[in-house]
Design a protein around this motif. Sequence first.
Motif, PDB file in Angstrom:
ATOM      1  N   MET A   1     -24.141  -9.804 -87.674  1.00  0.00           N
ATOM      2  CA  MET A   1     -23.301 -10.100 -86.530  1.00  0.00           C
ATOM      3  C   MET A   1     -23.201  -8.830 -85.686  1.00  0.00           C
ATOM      4  O   MET A   1     -23.320  -7.727 -86.196  1.00  0.00           O
ATOM      5  CB  MET A   1     -21.911 -10.525 -86.973  1.00  0.00           C
ATOM      6  N   LEU A   2     -22.884  -9.055 -84.430  1.00  0.00           N
ATOM      7  CA  LEU A   2     -22.769  -7.936 -83.506  1.00  0.00           C
ATOM      8  C   LEU A   2     -21.884  -8.355 -82.344  1.00  0.00           C
ATOM      9  O   LEU A   2     -22.049  -9.451 -81.809  1.00  0.00           O
ATOM     10  CB  LEU A   2     -24.158  -7.556 -82.990  1.00  0.00           C
ATOM     11  N   VAL A   3     -20.938  -7.519 -81.998  1.00  0.00           N
ATOM     12  CA  VAL A   3     -20.150  -7.726 -80.786  1.00  0.00           C
ATOM     13  C   VAL A   3     -20.614  -6.644 -79.814  1.00  0.00           C
ATOM     14  O   VAL A   3     -20.491  -5.447 -80.093  1.00  0.00           O
ATOM     15  CB  VAL A   3     -18.631  -7.605 -81.058  1.00  0.00           C
ATOM     16  N   LYS A   4     -21.152  -7.074 -78.688  1.00  0.00           N
ATOM     17  CA  LYS A   4     -21.708  -6.131 -77.723  1.00  0.00           C
ATOM     18  C   LYS A   4     -20.612  -5.435 -76.930  1.00  0.00           C
ATOM     19  O   LYS A   4     -19.504  -5.948 -76.777  1.00  0.00           O
ATOM     20  CB  LYS A   4     -22.673  -6.847 -76.791  1.00  0.00           C
ATOM     21  N   HIS A   5     -20.947  -4.284 -76.411  1.00  0.00           N
ATOM     22  CA  HIS A   5     -19.992  -3.436 -75.678  1.00  0.00           C
ATOM     23  C   HIS A   5     -19.429  -4.108 -74.424  1.00  0.00           C
ATOM     24  O   HIS A   5     -18.386  -3.720 -73.933  1.00  0.00           O
ATOM     25  CB  HIS A   5     -20.641  -2.098 -75.314  1.00  0.00           C
ATOM     26  N   ASP A   6     -20.100  -5.155 -73.928  1.00  0.00           N
ATOM     27  CA  ASP A   6     -19.616  -5.819 -72.724  1.00  0.00           C
ATOM     28  C   ASP A   6     -18.800  -7.088 -73.024  1.00  0.00           C
ATOM     29  O   ASP A   6     -18.489  -7.860 -72.119  1.00  0.00           O
ATOM     30  CB  ASP A   6     -20.774  -6.133 -71.775  1.00  0.00           C
ATOM     31  N   HIS A   7     -18.428  -7.297 -74.290  1.00  0.00           N
ATOM     32  CA  HIS A   7     -17.603  -8.446 -74.661  1.00  0.00           C
ATOM     33  C   HIS A   7     -16.295  -8.375 -73.875  1.00  0.00           C
ATOM     34  O   HIS A   7     -15.700  -7.309 -73.740  1.00  0.00           O
ATOM     35  CB  HIS A   7     -17.329  -8.428 -76.169  1.00  0.00           C
ATOM     36  N   PRO A  15     -11.361   2.132 -73.668  1.00  0.00           N
ATOM     37  CA  PRO A  15     -12.553   2.238 -72.816  1.00  0.00           C
ATOM     38  C   PRO A  15     -13.397   3.453 -73.200  1.00  0.00           C
ATOM     39  O   PRO A  15     -12.883   4.483 -73.596  1.00  0.00           O
ATOM     40  CB  PRO A  15     -11.972   2.385 -71.414  1.00  0.00           C
ATOM     41  N   ASN A  16     -14.678   3.300 -73.117  1.00  0.00           N
ATOM     42  CA  ASN A  16     -15.689   4.294 -73.473  1.00  0.00           C
ATOM     43  C   ASN A  16     -15.803   4.528 -74.979  1.00  0.00           C
ATOM     44  O   ASN A  16     -16.598   5.340 -75.416  1.00  0.00           O
ATOM     45  CB  ASN A  16     -15.449   5.627 -72.759  1.00  0.00           C
ATOM     46  N   ASN A  17     -14.980   3.867 -75.776  1.00  0.00           N
ATOM     47  CA  ASN A  17     -15.064   3.955 -77.228  1.00  0.00           C
ATOM     48  C   ASN A  17     -14.465   2.660 -77.803  1.00  0.00           C
ATOM     49  O   ASN A  17     -13.500   2.717 -78.569  1.00  0.00           O
ATOM     50  CB  ASN A  17     -14.310   5.182 -77.740  1.00  0.00           C
ATOM     51  N   PRO A  18     -15.018   1.510 -77.418  1.00  0.00           N
ATOM     52  CA  PRO A  18     -14.362   0.236 -77.723  1.00  0.00           C
ATOM     53  C   PRO A  18     -14.305  -0.101 -79.212  1.00  0.00           C
ATOM     54  O   PRO A  18     -15.268   0.076 -79.947  1.00  0.00           O
ATOM     55  CB  PRO A  18     -15.204  -0.788 -76.968  1.00  0.00           C
ATOM     56  N   ILE A  19     -13.134  -0.573 -79.619  1.00  0.00           N
ATOM     57  CA  ILE A  19     -12.894  -1.054 -80.972  1.00  0.00           C
ATOM     58  C   ILE A  19     -12.737  -2.570 -80.890  1.00  0.00           C
ATOM     59  O   ILE A  19     -12.019  -3.082 -80.032  1.00  0.00           O
ATOM     60  CB  ILE A  19     -11.632  -0.407 -81.554  1.00  0.00           C
ATOM     61  N   PRO A  21     -11.257  -5.970 -81.507  1.00  0.00           N
ATOM     62  CA  PRO A  21      -9.955  -6.477 -81.963  1.00  0.00           C
ATOM     63  C   PRO A  21     -10.117  -7.373 -83.198  1.00  0.00           C
ATOM     64  O   PRO A  21     -11.091  -8.129 -83.308  1.00  0.00           O
ATOM     65  CB  PRO A  21      -9.438  -7.294 -80.779  1.00  0.00           C
ATOM     66  N   GLY A  22      -9.150  -7.301 -84.094  1.00  0.00           N
ATOM     67  CA  GLY A  22      -9.195  -8.110 -85.303  1.00  0.00           C
ATOM     68  C   GLY A  22      -9.312  -9.590 -85.027  1.00  0.00           C
ATOM     69  O   GLY A  22     -10.000 -10.318 -85.752  1.00  0.00           O
ATOM     70  N   VAL A  23      -8.683 -10.059 -83.976  1.00  0.00           N
ATOM     71  CA  VAL A  23      -8.731 -11.490 -83.658  1.00  0.00           C
ATOM     72  C   VAL A  23     -10.156 -11.931 -83.320  1.00  0.00           C
ATOM     73  O   VAL A  23     -10.549 -13.054 -83.639  1.00  0.00           O
ATOM     74  CB  VAL A  23      -7.730 -11.840 -82.529  1.00  0.00           C
ATOM     75  N   VAL A  24     -10.949 -11.067 -82.727  1.00  0.00           N
ATOM     76  CA  VAL A  24     -12.345 -11.399 -82.415  1.00  0.00           C
ATOM     77  C   VAL A  24     -13.153 -11.498 -83.710  1.00  0.00           C
ATOM     78  O   VAL A  24     -13.948 -12.419 -83.902  1.00  0.00           O
ATOM     79  CB  VAL A  24     -12.958 -10.360 -81.452  1.00  0.00           C
ATOM     80  N   ILE A  25     -12.913 -10.573 -84.623  1.00  0.00           N
ATOM     81  CA  ILE A  25     -13.612 -10.595 -85.910  1.00  0.00           C
ATOM     82  C   ILE A  25     -13.234 -11.851 -86.693  1.00  0.00           C
ATOM     83  O   ILE A  25     -14.098 -12.554 -87.224  1.00  0.00           O
ATOM     84  CB  ILE A  25     -13.285  -9.327 -86.713  1.00  0.00           C
ATOM     85  N   LEU A  26     -11.939 -12.141 -86.762  1.00  0.00           N
ATOM     86  CA  LEU A  26     -11.495 -13.332 -87.498  1.00  0.00           C
ATOM     87  C   LEU A  26     -12.009 -14.619 -86.875  1.00  0.00           C
ATOM     88  O   LEU A  26     -12.324 -15.581 -87.585  1.00  0.00           O
ATOM     89  CB  LEU A  26      -9.973 -13.354 -87.604  1.00  0.00           C
ATOM     90  N   ASP A  27     -12.106 -14.643 -85.559  1.00  0.00           N
ATOM     91  CA  ASP A  27     -12.657 -15.820 -84.891  1.00  0.00           C
ATOM     92  C   ASP A  27     -14.088 -16.066 -85.360  1.00  0.00           C
ATOM     93  O   ASP A  27     -14.473 -17.202 -85.628  1.00  0.00           O
ATOM     94  CB  ASP A  27     -12.604 -15.641 -83.373  1.00  0.00           C
ATOM     95  N   LEU A  52     -12.206   0.599 -88.887  1.00  0.00           N
ATOM     96  CA  LEU A  52     -12.434   0.158 -87.510  1.00  0.00           C
ATOM     97  C   LEU A  52     -13.858  -0.350 -87.359  1.00  0.00           C
ATOM     98  O   LEU A  52     -14.778   0.145 -88.014  1.00  0.00           O
ATOM     99  CB  LEU A  52     -12.207   1.304 -86.539  1.00  0.00           C
ATOM    100  N   LEU A  53     -14.023  -1.305 -86.487  1.00  0.00           N
ATOM    101  CA  LEU A  53     -15.354  -1.778 -86.120  1.00  0.00           C
ATOM    102  C   LEU A  53     -15.532  -1.530 -84.638  1.00  0.00           C
ATOM    103  O   LEU A  53     -14.743  -1.989 -83.826  1.00  0.00           O
ATOM    104  CB  LEU A  53     -15.507  -3.265 -86.442  1.00  0.00           C
ATOM    105  N   ARG A  54     -16.543  -0.786 -84.309  1.00  0.00           N
ATOM    106  CA  ARG A  54     -16.813  -0.456 -82.911  1.00  0.00           C
ATOM    107  C   ARG A  54     -17.886  -1.402 -82.357  1.00  0.00           C
ATOM    108  O   ARG A  54     -18.647  -2.002 -83.098  1.00  0.00           O
ATOM    109  CB  ARG A  54     -17.248   0.986 -82.792  1.00  0.00           C
TER     110      ARG A  54
END
Length: 91
Positions: A1-7, A15-19, A21-27, A52-54
């Motif tokens: 899985m991968l969440v891209k920087h432009d999500h 900003p410039n170091n995005p983490i 959010p837990g709700v996105v991971i749980l979704d 943390l997940l970046r």
Amino acid sequence: MLVKHDHPSLSGHFPNNPIIPGVVILDQVMRLWQQKTNKHIQQINNTKFVSLLRADINYIIHYKEKNEQKIDFLIMDDNQTIIAKGLFSYV
């Protein structure tokens, strides 16, 4: 899985170091399991985020049947660092 920087959820999360959010991971945990099994998650019983997940970091979701209608999940990055673990129940 991968969440891209432009999500869209990342604009307000450091900003410039995005983490991610837990709700996105749980979704994603719920959506992928439901797609795979065709069953409905009733509730997330507990979740503990330990790292943390970046953005743009690959991660893997492991599911393990705990007992009837309960599933443990474990989320790890490519380096085997645990991101989160938890339990959900389904119907």
